[in-house]
Design an enzyme around this catalytic site. Structure first.
Site, PDB file in Angstrom:
ATOM      1  N   ALA A  95     -58.414  44.839 -28.647  1.00 47.41           N
ATOM      2  CA  ALA A  95     -59.010  44.104 -27.522  1.00 47.41           C
ATOM      3  C   ALA A  95     -60.419  43.628 -27.850  1.00 47.41           C
ATOM      4  O   ALA A  95     -60.824  42.531 -27.444  1.00 47.41           O
ATOM      5  CB  ALA A  95     -59.033  44.984 -26.276  1.00 47.41           C
ATOM      6  N   GLU A  96     -61.175  44.431 -28.573  1.00 45.51           N
ATOM      7  CA  GLU A  96     -62.576  44.104 -28.848  1.00 45.51           C
ATOM      8  C   GLU A  96     -62.744  43.034 -29.927  1.00 45.51           C
ATOM      9  O   GLU A  96     -63.526  42.118 -29.763  1.00 45.51           O
ATOM     10  CB  GLU A  96     -63.351  45.366 -29.264  1.00 45.51           C
ATOM     11  N   SER A  97     -62.034  43.187 -31.046  1.00 47.27           N
ATOM     12  CA  SER A  97     -62.299  42.305 -32.196  1.00 47.27           C
ATOM     13  C   SER A  97     -61.049  41.753 -32.860  1.00 47.27           C
ATOM     14  O   SER A  97     -61.173  41.014 -33.838  1.00 47.27           O
ATOM     15  CB  SER A  97     -63.089  43.076 -33.248  1.00 47.27           C
ATOM     16  N   VAL A 102     -58.339  49.625 -28.374  1.00 47.54           N
ATOM     17  CA  VAL A 102     -59.716  49.167 -28.146  1.00 47.54           C
ATOM     18  C   VAL A 102     -60.126  48.195 -29.251  1.00 47.54           C
ATOM     19  O   VAL A 102     -60.709  47.140 -28.973  1.00 47.54           O
ATOM     20  CB  VAL A 102     -60.686  50.364 -28.041  1.00 47.54           C
TER      21      VAL A 102
END
Length: 193
Positions: free
Chosen positions: A87-89, A84
């Site tokens: 993918a996010e940052s 996560v």
């Protein structure tokens, strides 16, 4: 007078030695992955390609330790939390999205407040809040990973409204991207990047 001079020089030398050698130095560590996939680390970034990785110093935990701690705390797989974050940052603790999501796990300010996050740019605080929110999404959607990830990205209301993954291209791509990273991190458990 010579004795006083010697005394002052010794005292000054002692103070300088304590200043430079007696106290631990701490700095932020930055990383950059070049076009060939080579990872570079530095405490003095020379270009905007570098992003924050972790704080240096004995009183801070590594990002990997924080991820493991928060994953255990919220009964999550560490590889999922890593996926996560990737993918996010892309592990940029200072990331801000166009929609206002903040930090490593890209928490919206309202979500951050709801999860008790005081500083969304603090890696440990952000990962704790993001992991807690991810656990809530998994609980809401009966541990169905696809739906929990879609809810993390588009909101639980959108998932319920559409009776599954919303027909948003961004959300569908996000779910697949996180699952791809999850698979990679499950295979290479030593990897963080």
């Amino acid at each position: 007078m010579d004795q006083l001079y010697k005394y002052l020089v010794i005292q000054l030398s002692f103070v300088l030695a304590l200043t430079f050698f007696g106290t631990p130095c701490q700095a932020d560590i930055y990383r950059y992955v070049d076009a060939d996939g080579k990872v570079h680390f530095t405490n003095t970034p020379t270009s905007s390609h570098f992003s924050f990785y972790m704080k240096e110093g004995s009183d801070t935990r590594s990002l990997k330790d924080v991820i493991k701690y928060c994953a255990d705390l919220y009964r999550l797989e560490a590889a999922l939390v890593q996926a996560v974050i990737k993918a996010e940052s892309d592990f940029n603790a200072k990331a801000v999205s166009t929609k206002g999501a903040l930090g490593l796990m890209q928490l919206l300010p309202e979500t951050a407040r709801d999860m008790g996050v005081r500083n969304p740019f603090d890696p440990e605080d952000n990962i704790r809040g993001g992991s807690r929110y991810l656990r809530l999404m998994l609980d809401q959607f009966n541990n169905r990973l696809d739906l929990a990830l879609a809810a993390y990205n588009a909101g639980p209301g959108a998932v319920r409204r559409h009776g599954g993954i919303p027909p948003y291209e961004e959300t569908r791509n996000y779910v697949e991207r996180v699952k791809k990273y999850l698979y990679e991190y499950q295979i290479d458990r030593e990897s963080l990047l």
